[in-house]
Write a protein that holds these residues in place. Structure first.
Motif, PDB file in Angstrom:
ATOM      1  N   LEU A   1       0.833  -1.202   0.000  1.00 46.91           N
ATOM      2  CA  LEU A   1       0.000   0.000   0.000  1.00 46.91           C
ATOM      3  C   LEU A   1       0.867   1.251   0.000  1.00 46.91           C
ATOM      4  N   ARG A   2       1.923   1.246   0.801  1.00 46.42           N
ATOM      5  CA  ARG A   2       2.844   2.392   0.816  1.00 46.42           C
ATOM      6  C   ARG A   2       3.430   2.622  -0.576  1.00 46.42           C
ATOM      7  N   ASN A   3       3.798   1.548  -1.272  1.00 49.07           N
ATOM      8  CA  ASN A   3       4.350   1.683  -2.621  1.00 49.07           C
ATOM      9  C   ASN A   3       3.332   2.267  -3.593  1.00 49.07           C
ATOM     10  N   VAL A   4       2.073   1.908  -3.436  1.00 51.35           N
ATOM     11  CA  VAL A   4       1.022   2.429  -4.314  1.00 51.35           C
ATOM     12  C   VAL A   4       0.776   3.913  -4.051  1.00 51.35           C
ATOM     13  N   LEU A   5       0.837   4.318  -2.798  1.00 55.52           N
ATOM     14  CA  LEU A   5       0.443   5.674  -2.410  1.00 55.52           C
ATOM     15  C   LEU A   5       1.597   6.661  -2.281  1.00 55.52           C
ATOM     16  N   TRP A   6       2.820   6.236  -2.467  1.00 58.88           N
ATOM     17  CA  TRP A   6       3.998   7.023  -2.074  1.00 58.88           C
ATOM     18  C   TRP A   6       4.045   8.434  -2.624  1.00 58.88           C
ATOM     19  N   SER A   7       3.530   8.692  -3.815  1.00 63.14           N
ATOM     20  CA  SER A   7       3.727   9.996  -4.447  1.00 63.14           C
ATOM     21  C   SER A   7       2.604  10.992  -4.196  1.00 63.14           C
ATOM     22  N   LYS A   8       1.585  10.610  -3.487  1.00 67.03           N
ATOM     23  CA  LYS A   8       0.429  11.489  -3.292  1.00 67.03           C
ATOM     24  C   LYS A   8       0.491  12.206  -1.952  1.00 67.03           C
TER      25      LYS A   8
ATOM     26  N   ASN B   1       0.402  10.537   5.351  1.00 65.19           N
ATOM     27  CA  ASN B   1      -0.538  11.331   4.558  1.00 65.19           C
ATOM     28  C   ASN B   1      -1.723  10.492   4.098  1.00 65.19           C
ATOM     29  N   THR B   2      -2.161   9.586   4.968  1.00 62.63           N
ATOM     30  CA  THR B   2      -3.228   8.661   4.627  1.00 62.63           C
ATOM     31  C   THR B   2      -4.233   8.614   5.759  1.00 62.63           C
TER      32      THR B   2
END
Length: 166
Positions: A34-41, A66-67
């Motif tokens: 999940l961290r890899n999917v969301l890292w840039s937002k 940031n989640t």
């Protein structure tokens, strides 16, 4: 303390041992993915289906920044257990079932760990449709679950082995 077949004796005699569920490493893996999917937002909204006592939720909170997480569960007792050890402004508790709960948000990611196999077939189809409807375009659904083989004798054997563990 985690319930175990040793009635807590391991914890009493071996204070260095920390008892965790057998699939805890899998939950850490899901949190890393999940961290890899969301890292840039800058801000992410995540839905966790059937959060239970928060075994996955704690890792999602630890490994993502940031989640905010909506933790959904159809059991008040499970939500209450989760609330006892996880409380943060990044987490919202929702009482209900994914198939009927009136969710209005679109999510950057939806996660489910070891729960979908509990659903009857019709609810599985409805669940996957709801997941598709709730995801923002181009975002991720991350799921881990038990898979049983089609061959009935092997499936029965695997089930018997699994049940002996409890």
């Amino acid at each position: 303390m985690a319930k175990n077949r040793y009635n807590g004796l391991l914890k009493k005699w071996n204070t260095d041992i920390v008892l965790v569920t057998a699939n805890d490493p899998l939950k850490v893996y899901v949190a890393h993915e999940l961290r890899n999917v969301l890292w840039s937002k800058k801000h992410n909204q995540v839905l966790e289906i059937w959060c239970g006592e928060g075994e996955l939720t704690k890792h999602l909170l630890a490994y993502t920044k940031n989640t905010t997480i909506d933790a959904l569960d159809p059991s008040r007792s499970m939500l209450n257990a989760c609330k006892k050890h996880l409380w943060t402004d990044r987490l919202s508790y929702l009482y209900g079932d994914i198939t009927t709960f009136p969710l209005q948000s679109w999510y950057n990611a939806i996660v489910a760990s070891q729960v979908i196999h509990n659903f009857v077939q019709d609810d599985k189809a409805l669940t996957f449709q709801r997941i598709f409807d709730l995801l923002k375009p181009g975002w991720a659904f991350i799921m881990t679950d038990k898979v049983y083989p089609d061959y009935s004798l092997l499936r029965e054997s695997m089930f018997e082995v699994q049940m002996r563990r409890y």
